[in-house]
Design an enzyme around this catalytic site. Sequence first.
Site, PDB file in Angstrom:
ATOM      1  N   CYS A 184      -1.557 -20.072 -20.385  1.00 30.84           N
ATOM      2  CA  CYS A 184      -0.434 -19.123 -20.483  1.00 30.84           C
ATOM      3  C   CYS A 184       0.196 -18.789 -19.133  1.00 30.84           C
ATOM      4  O   CYS A 184       1.389 -19.011 -18.932  1.00 30.84           O
ATOM      5  CB  CYS A 184      -0.898 -17.838 -21.155  1.00 30.84           C
ATOM      6  SG  CYS A 184      -1.416 -18.047 -22.872  1.00 30.84           S
ATOM      7  N   LYS A 196     -11.929 -19.780 -17.167  1.00 27.29           N
ATOM      8  CA  LYS A 196     -12.606 -18.497 -17.032  1.00 27.29           C
ATOM      9  C   LYS A 196     -13.878 -18.513 -17.873  1.00 27.29           C
ATOM     10  O   LYS A 196     -14.057 -19.359 -18.761  1.00 27.29           O
ATOM     11  CB  LYS A 196     -11.707 -17.338 -17.446  1.00 27.29           C
ATOM     12  CG  LYS A 196     -11.379 -17.251 -18.931  1.00 27.29           C
ATOM     13  CD  LYS A 196     -10.576 -15.980 -19.212  1.00 27.29           C
ATOM     14  CE  LYS A 196     -10.275 -15.833 -20.698  1.00 27.29           C
ATOM     15  NZ  LYS A 196      -9.518 -14.593 -20.987  1.00 27.29           N
ATOM     16  N   GLU A 245       7.158  12.440  -0.979  1.00 30.62           N
ATOM     17  CA  GLU A 245       8.256  13.312  -0.583  1.00 30.62           C
ATOM     18  C   GLU A 245       9.063  13.686  -1.823  1.00 30.62           C
ATOM     19  O   GLU A 245       9.421  12.841  -2.627  1.00 30.62           O
ATOM     20  CB  GLU A 245       9.142  12.621   0.446  1.00 30.62           C
ATOM     21  CG  GLU A 245       8.445  12.374   1.776  1.00 30.62           C
ATOM     22  CD  GLU A 245       9.372  11.788   2.826  1.00 30.62           C
ATOM     23  OE1 GLU A 245      10.598  11.908   2.670  1.00 30.62           O
ATOM     24  OE2 GLU A 245       8.866  11.203   3.796  1.00 30.62           O
ATOM     25  N   LEU A 271       0.669  12.224  -0.998  1.00 29.61           N
ATOM     26  CA  LEU A 271       1.782  13.150  -1.181  1.00 29.61           C
ATOM     27  C   LEU A 271       3.100  12.384  -1.151  1.00 29.61           C
ATOM     28  O   LEU A 271       3.397  11.699  -0.176  1.00 29.61           O
ATOM     29  CB  LEU A 271       1.783  14.217  -0.073  1.00 29.61           C
ATOM     30  CG  LEU A 271       0.477  14.986   0.149  1.00 29.61           C
ATOM     31  CD1 LEU A 271       0.665  16.031   1.243  1.00 29.61           C
ATOM     32  CD2 LEU A 271       0.006  15.639  -1.142  1.00 29.61           C
ATOM     33  N   PHE A 316     -11.465 -15.382  -8.415  1.00 29.66           N
ATOM     34  CA  PHE A 316     -10.883 -16.673  -8.080  1.00 29.66           C
ATOM     35  C   PHE A 316      -9.476 -16.749  -8.651  1.00 29.66           C
ATOM     36  O   PHE A 316      -8.980 -15.831  -9.312  1.00 29.66           O
ATOM     37  CB  PHE A 316     -11.782 -17.793  -8.624  1.00 29.66           C
ATOM     38  CG  PHE A 316     -11.497 -19.145  -8.027  1.00 29.66           C
ATOM     39  CD1 PHE A 316     -11.201 -19.275  -6.675  1.00 29.66           C
ATOM     40  CD2 PHE A 316     -11.527 -20.290  -8.810  1.00 29.66           C
ATOM     41  CE1 PHE A 316     -10.944 -20.512  -6.118  1.00 29.66           C
ATOM     42  CE2 PHE A 316     -11.268 -21.528  -8.259  1.00 29.66           C
ATOM     43  CZ  PHE A 316     -10.981 -21.643  -6.913  1.00 29.66           C
ATOM     44  N   TYR A 332      -7.469  -6.998 -14.790  1.00 29.33           N
ATOM     45  CA  TYR A 332      -6.918  -7.974 -13.838  1.00 29.33           C
ATOM     46  C   TYR A 332      -6.812  -7.430 -12.412  1.00 29.33           C
ATOM     47  O   TYR A 332      -6.146  -8.037 -11.571  1.00 29.33           O
ATOM     48  CB  TYR A 332      -5.532  -8.481 -14.289  1.00 29.33           C
ATOM     49  CG  TYR A 332      -5.511  -9.046 -15.678  1.00 29.33           C
ATOM     50  CD1 TYR A 332      -6.342 -10.108 -16.029  1.00 29.33           C
ATOM     51  CD2 TYR A 332      -4.683  -8.512 -16.656  1.00 29.33           C
ATOM     52  CE1 TYR A 332      -6.339 -10.628 -17.309  1.00 29.33           C
ATOM     53  CE2 TYR A 332      -4.664  -9.023 -17.944  1.00 29.33           C
ATOM     54  CZ  TYR A 332      -5.504 -10.082 -18.260  1.00 29.33           C
ATOM     55  OH  TYR A 332      -5.506 -10.584 -19.530  1.00 29.33           O
ATOM     56  N   ASP A 382       1.728  20.931  17.175  1.00 26.91           N
ATOM     57  CA  ASP A 382       2.746  19.884  17.278  1.00 26.91           C
ATOM     58  C   ASP A 382       3.362  19.964  18.669  1.00 26.91           C
ATOM     59  O   ASP A 382       3.342  21.015  19.311  1.00 26.91           O
ATOM     60  CB  ASP A 382       3.826  20.072  16.209  1.00 26.91           C
ATOM     61  CG  ASP A 382       4.569  18.780  15.891  1.00 26.91           C
ATOM     62  OD1 ASP A 382       4.360  18.230  14.797  1.00 26.91           O
ATOM     63  OD2 ASP A 382       5.351  18.312  16.749  1.00 26.91           O
ATOM     64  N   ASN A 395      -0.188   1.808  -1.382  1.00 26.73           N
ATOM     65  CA  ASN A 395       1.241   1.726  -1.078  1.00 26.73           C
ATOM     66  C   ASN A 395       1.807   0.346  -1.403  1.00 26.73           C
ATOM     67  O   ASN A 395       2.926   0.225  -1.916  1.00 26.73           O
ATOM     68  CB  ASN A 395       1.488   2.074   0.385  1.00 26.73           C
ATOM     69  CG  ASN A 395       1.433   3.569   0.638  1.00 26.73           C
ATOM     70  OD1 ASN A 395       1.412   4.358  -0.300  1.00 26.73           O
ATOM     71  ND2 ASN A 395       1.395   3.959   1.888  1.00 26.73           N
ATOM     72  N   THR A 403       2.557   7.346  12.331  1.00 28.09           N
ATOM     73  CA  THR A 403       2.194   5.987  12.761  1.00 28.09           C
ATOM     74  C   THR A 403       3.289   5.037  12.263  1.00 28.09           C
ATOM     75  O   THR A 403       3.069   4.258  11.336  1.00 28.09           O
ATOM     76  CB  THR A 403       0.820   5.572  12.193  1.00 28.09           C
ATOM     77  OG1 THR A 403       0.810   5.796  10.770  1.00 28.09           O
ATOM     78  CG2 THR A 403      -0.300   6.361  12.839  1.00 28.09           C
TER      79      THR A 403
END
Length: 438
Positions: free
Chosen positions: A268, A324, A161, A159, A262, A257, A30, A214, A86
């Site tokens: 519904c 569908k 925190e 990981l 498409f 899902y 570092d 994320n 980053t």
Amino acid sequence: MKISIFGLGYVGAVSLACLARDGHQVIGVDIDAAKLALIKAGTTPVVEEGMVDLMLSVAASGRVSVTTDVRQAVLDSDISLICVGTPSATNGSQDQGAVLRLAKDLGLAIADKTAPHVLVFRSTLVPGTVEDVLKPIIEAESGKRDGEGFHLCFQPEFLREGSSIRDYDKPPFTVVGANHPYPAERLRELFGHLPCKFLQTSVRAAEMMKYCCNNFHALKITFANETARLCDALGVDAFEVMDLVCQDTQLNISPAYLKPGFAFGGSCLPKDLRATSYLAKTHDVELPMLNGILQSNRQHIDRAIAKVLESGCRKVGMLGLSFKTGTDDLRESPLVVLAEQLIGKGVQLAIYDPDVQLSRLLGANRRFIETQLPHIGDLLTAELDALIGGAEMLIVGVSSSAIFDALVTHARADQKVLDLVRLPDSDALRAKVEGLCW
């Protein structure tokens, strides 16, 4: 194994401690001398449950050393884990300054090394960064090529925190993006003992899946919080509601899902989203995420329309019309919207759907076509082979073995195929249709 770790924030420091605990020789690198001094003294540089005792233990073991010397760390190790930050730039883009500077130093160090070195990027990186940005820098500085003098790969970390040591020891899976077997096998030696699947994929897919994970976590948190805001306005216990939602592991908390395809439609989802938005509006509750779903869904349809028009094809065969596969329900079908738009643009359309044939339709669906879509009804055909043979472009909107077999048999190399359902990955079909759009 001898491992160097570049960047000693949460990911780097926890990885250093856990790898040293597991018996590896670890070099921490570092630019922050204060972090290095803390680790050397057996003190954790990050506030994390369990790290105080773990860092004290591994520092005393003699398996941990620290340095600011990139070159020496590379020469003294077999594998380097790159965990530098980053962060976001002011415009929202990814600030890659630290990893770009490090890439040059790593390249110079590899130039002086005889044995192939494995570089494992664990920092979250925009897809394409490793292959398009970092690889050219390292190759130029080292005078060597990826896959020969060194090996590049990407291994996303998971990981959190506050629970990072537990997450290290019990991850959801280990994902390695690599273009060569050698680095993947070295990482399997390093992490293969963990109680999870070890999955190898492409470098780009590994980079993208980290963002996808994320974003999905953020989506779930926002969904729960928007639900809670509406529940509060309606006097409903949001915790009770979400506990019930999570009991469904067949559809709700499951892979259901979560396959690209498409746009959605049917009787519904669209109407219930509209009702939810209206209900929230009448109670002065803002639901920006839920309110944006239908708009995002429409973008998918617009993208398909644009692809057809950009192709320049005027004779188009559409395979599918219902919302569908396996149903004749046309209510709010995105394929109906697509067909209407193409007809309006002057495209010559022919439509085949194995479950939507006028002679077999009954009740509401027949009345729907006769009153709302008579112009589309006139374009329906039962002749699948003839439709395929007469089209310049084919739009596949439903999936069935009969449709797939007909495409393999009758599709031509001069046809383009817009695949909205992801047909089976078939060499036979790819060989026949060069313009296939997956």
